[in-house]
Design a protein around this motif. Structure first.
Motif, PDB file in Angstrom:
ATOM      1  N   THR A 129       0.126   1.761   6.487  1.00 20.44           N
ATOM      2  CA  THR A 129      -0.501   2.378   5.323  1.00 20.44           C
ATOM      3  C   THR A 129       0.397   2.325   4.089  1.00 20.44           C
ATOM      4  O   THR A 129      -0.020   2.712   3.008  1.00 20.44           O
ATOM      5  CB  THR A 129      -0.860   3.856   5.609  1.00 20.44           C
ATOM      6  OG1 THR A 129       0.327   4.588   5.907  1.00 20.44           O
ATOM      7  CG2 THR A 129      -1.833   3.963   6.766  1.00 20.44           C
ATOM      8  N   GLU A 130       1.605   1.834   4.255  1.00 17.39           N
ATOM      9  CA  GLU A 130       2.549   1.776   3.133  1.00 17.39           C
ATOM     10  C   GLU A 130       2.873   0.349   2.723  1.00 17.39           C
ATOM     11  O   GLU A 130       3.711   0.120   1.851  1.00 17.39           O
ATOM     12  CB  GLU A 130       3.836   2.509   3.514  1.00 17.39           C
ATOM     13  CG  GLU A 130       3.629   3.998   3.784  1.00 17.39           C
ATOM     14  CD  GLU A 130       4.881   4.676   4.337  1.00 17.39           C
ATOM     15  OE1 GLU A 130       5.887   3.957   4.515  1.00 17.39           O
ATOM     16  OE2 GLU A 130       4.831   5.887   4.577  1.00 17.39           O
ATOM     17  N   THR A 131       2.233  -0.640   3.349  1.00 14.08           N
ATOM     18  CA  THR A 131       2.497  -2.038   3.033  1.00 14.08           C
ATOM     19  C   THR A 131       1.192  -2.785   2.789  1.00 14.08           C
ATOM     20  O   THR A 131       0.111  -2.346   3.197  1.00 14.08           O
ATOM     21  CB  THR A 131       3.245  -2.731   4.194  1.00 14.08           C
ATOM     22  OG1 THR A 131       2.457  -2.604   5.395  1.00 14.08           O
ATOM     23  CG2 THR A 131       4.611  -2.103   4.422  1.00 14.08           C
ATOM     24  N   ASP A 132       1.289  -3.921   2.116  1.00 16.99           N
ATOM     25  CA  ASP A 132       0.131  -4.765   1.852  1.00 16.99           C
ATOM     26  C   ASP A 132      -0.351  -5.348   3.173  1.00 16.99           C
ATOM     27  O   ASP A 132       0.384  -6.055   3.865  1.00 16.99           O
ATOM     28  CB  ASP A 132       0.546  -5.887   0.891  1.00 16.99           C
ATOM     29  CG  ASP A 132      -0.652  -6.648   0.348  1.00 16.99           C
ATOM     30  OD1 ASP A 132      -1.489  -7.077   1.172  1.00 16.99           O
ATOM     31  OD2 ASP A 132      -0.748  -6.824  -0.877  1.00 16.99           O
TER      32      ASP A 132
ATOM     33  N   ARG B 174      -5.794   1.929  -0.576  1.00 18.44           N
ATOM     34  CA  ARG B 174      -4.425   2.435  -0.651  1.00 18.44           C
ATOM     35  C   ARG B 174      -3.674   1.649  -1.722  1.00 18.44           C
ATOM     36  O   ARG B 174      -3.908   0.449  -1.903  1.00 18.44           O
ATOM     37  CB  ARG B 174      -3.740   2.306   0.716  1.00 18.44           C
ATOM     38  CG  ARG B 174      -4.283   3.265   1.767  1.00 18.44           C
ATOM     39  CD  ARG B 174      -3.525   3.133   3.080  1.00 18.44           C
ATOM     40  NE  ARG B 174      -3.906   1.922   3.799  1.00 18.44           N
ATOM     41  CZ  ARG B 174      -4.916   1.836   4.668  1.00 18.44           C
ATOM     42  NH1 ARG B 174      -5.652   2.908   4.922  1.00 18.44           N
ATOM     43  NH2 ARG B 174      -5.202   0.707   5.279  1.00 18.44           N
ATOM     44  N   LYS B 175      -2.759   2.290  -2.414  1.00 16.18           N
ATOM     45  CA  LYS B 175      -2.032   1.632  -3.500  1.00 16.18           C
ATOM     46  C   LYS B 175      -1.224   0.434  -3.007  1.00 16.18           C
ATOM     47  O   LYS B 175      -0.939  -0.494  -3.768  1.00 16.18           O
ATOM     48  CB  LYS B 175      -1.122   2.626  -4.214  1.00 16.18           C
ATOM     49  CG  LYS B 175      -1.893   3.630  -5.064  1.00 16.18           C
ATOM     50  CD  LYS B 175      -0.996   4.357  -6.037  1.00 16.18           C
ATOM     51  CE  LYS B 175      -1.818   5.224  -6.990  1.00 16.18           C
ATOM     52  NZ  LYS B 175      -1.009   5.849  -8.035  1.00 16.18           N
ATOM     53  N   SER B 176      -0.858   0.449  -1.736  1.00 20.48           N
ATOM     54  CA  SER B 176      -0.080  -0.655  -1.176  1.00 20.48           C
ATOM     55  C   SER B 176      -0.924  -1.911  -0.949  1.00 20.48           C
ATOM     56  O   SER B 176      -0.389  -3.015  -0.851  1.00 20.48           O
ATOM     57  CB  SER B 176       0.549  -0.226   0.153  1.00 20.48           C
ATOM     58  OG  SER B 176      -0.462   0.192   1.070  1.00 20.48           O
ATOM     59  N   ASP B 177      -2.259  -1.767  -0.894  1.00 18.78           N
ATOM     60  CA  ASP B 177      -3.135  -2.904  -0.600  1.00 18.78           C
ATOM     61  C   ASP B 177      -3.517  -3.666  -1.877  1.00 18.78           C
ATOM     62  O   ASP B 177      -4.702  -3.822  -2.203  1.00 18.78           O
ATOM     63  CB  ASP B 177      -4.389  -2.434   0.137  1.00 18.78           C
ATOM     64  CG  ASP B 177      -4.262  -2.592   1.647  1.00 18.78           C
ATOM     65  OD1 ASP B 177      -3.581  -3.543   2.080  1.00 18.78           O
ATOM     66  OD2 ASP B 177      -4.828  -1.770   2.381  1.00 18.78           O
ATOM     67  N   LYS B 178      -2.525  -4.172  -2.566  1.00 21.54           N
ATOM     68  CA  LYS B 178      -2.745  -4.863  -3.845  1.00 21.54           C
ATOM     69  C   LYS B 178      -3.533  -6.161  -3.664  1.00 21.54           C
ATOM     70  O   LYS B 178      -4.428  -6.474  -4.463  1.00 21.54           O
ATOM     71  CB  LYS B 178      -1.403  -5.154  -4.517  1.00 21.54           C
ATOM     72  CG  LYS B 178      -0.590  -3.909  -4.834  1.00 21.54           C
ATOM     73  CD  LYS B 178       0.717  -4.259  -5.537  1.00 21.54           C
ATOM     74  CE  LYS B 178       1.605  -3.037  -5.729  1.00 21.54           C
ATOM     75  NZ  LYS B 178       0.968  -1.976  -6.506  1.00 21.54           N
TER      76      LYS B 178
END
Length: 282
Positions: free
Chosen positions: A32-35, A239-243
């Motif tokens: 949940t913290e990485t792309d 999620r912000k990490s899923d750019k």
């Protein structure tokens, strides 16, 4: 000795299970913290959370099938990438928590962009515009927002309409009974109470109100009045990490529009092209 060996074996087994669970939990938190685009591409699946009662955006039919504008649009988007959508019906009031916990990968169901939500999530470009309205029965004669003074109002918990109700009290909150809105899990429950006279008005998305009342053949029995809040943009929450995921969805929106597929889905559910200028621009 046999009992001791058995106890040690069981203890070792429980320890290994605990390690595996902890490892899974750790990987889940890491994910949940990485792309995660490579994961979605490799596994060929992505899980989308939605309110299964929100017509016509995404809802469950009597036969148990999920359908709606957002369902059709999301399926078309991910078909381009060879990814299958797994639809997960969720408690709408818990949607951001579900996303952060990794239970779902996207929030896609008439999800309005707000400044508060932007602090926590990433959004795609908006693909549709919506408006908050107040619906009342014609029989009591409440035909304007001013006439809601001292009357009871309902709203869906966790909705953008309820957020606006709380953050802009002068427009509606200070007028209604007890300066509060009765909160419901779904708009369907709220409309049942409105029909029964248990509330006098309902703060609701225009797209839901129009579609539901038209399908029920009751559109002429209700007033639908703009609540006074600014128009809202529907977008997909990630999620912000899923750019990369956000970029891929934006790209697919434009490609679907250029191919005429977006318009086809739009006209199926609304009878018109509801795409925003961001989607239409090449």
């Amino acid at each position: 000795m046999r009992k001791l060996s058995k106890s040690l074996a069981l203890g070792a087994l429980f320890f290994l299970v605990a390690l595996v669970l902890a490892s899974c939990s750790s990987r889940s938190n890491f994910a949940t913290e990485t792309d995660q685009w490579q994961t979605y591409s490799k596994e060929k699946t992505i899980k989308i959370g939605f309110d299964a009662t929100f017509v016509p955006m995404g809802f469950e039919e009597k036969n148990g099938k999920y359908t709606g504008f957002d369902v059709d649009l999301a399926n078309a988007v991910f078909k381009k990438y060879g990814i299958k959508v797994e639809w997960q019906a969720i408690d709408w009031d818990m949607k951001e928590t579900e996303l952060k916990n990794g239970t779902i990968d996207l929030i896609w169901n008439g999800y309005s962009v707000t400044d508060e939500r932007k602090k926590e999530l990433a959004f795609t470009e908006p693909y549709m515009v919506n408006q908050q309205v107040v619906v009342t029965k014609k029989s009591p004669g409440i035909s304007s927002i001013a006439m809601m003074a001292g009357k009871s109002l309902g709203a869906q918990a966790g909705s953008s309409g309820y957020d606006a109700f709380e953050s802009q009290p002068d427009l509606l909150k200070n007028k209604v009974k007890d300066k509060k809105a009765v909160q419901y899990s779904t708009f369907t429950q709220a409309l049942i109470d409105l029909q029964a006279g248990r509330i006098d008005g309902l703060l609701i998305d225009r797209v839901y109100a129009n579609y539901y009342l038209e399908q029920e053949g009751k559109l002429d029995q209700y007033h639908i009045m703009p609540a006074g809040y600014e128009a809202e943009s529907f977008a997909v929450g990630a999620r912000k990490s899923d750019k990369t995921l956000v970029k891929k969805i934006n790209q697919a929106f434009k490609e679907l529009y250029q191919a005429g597929q977006f318009q086809k889905i739009s006209k199926k559910w609304f009878g018109e092209d509801v795409a925003t200028k961001q989607v239409k621009n090449k």
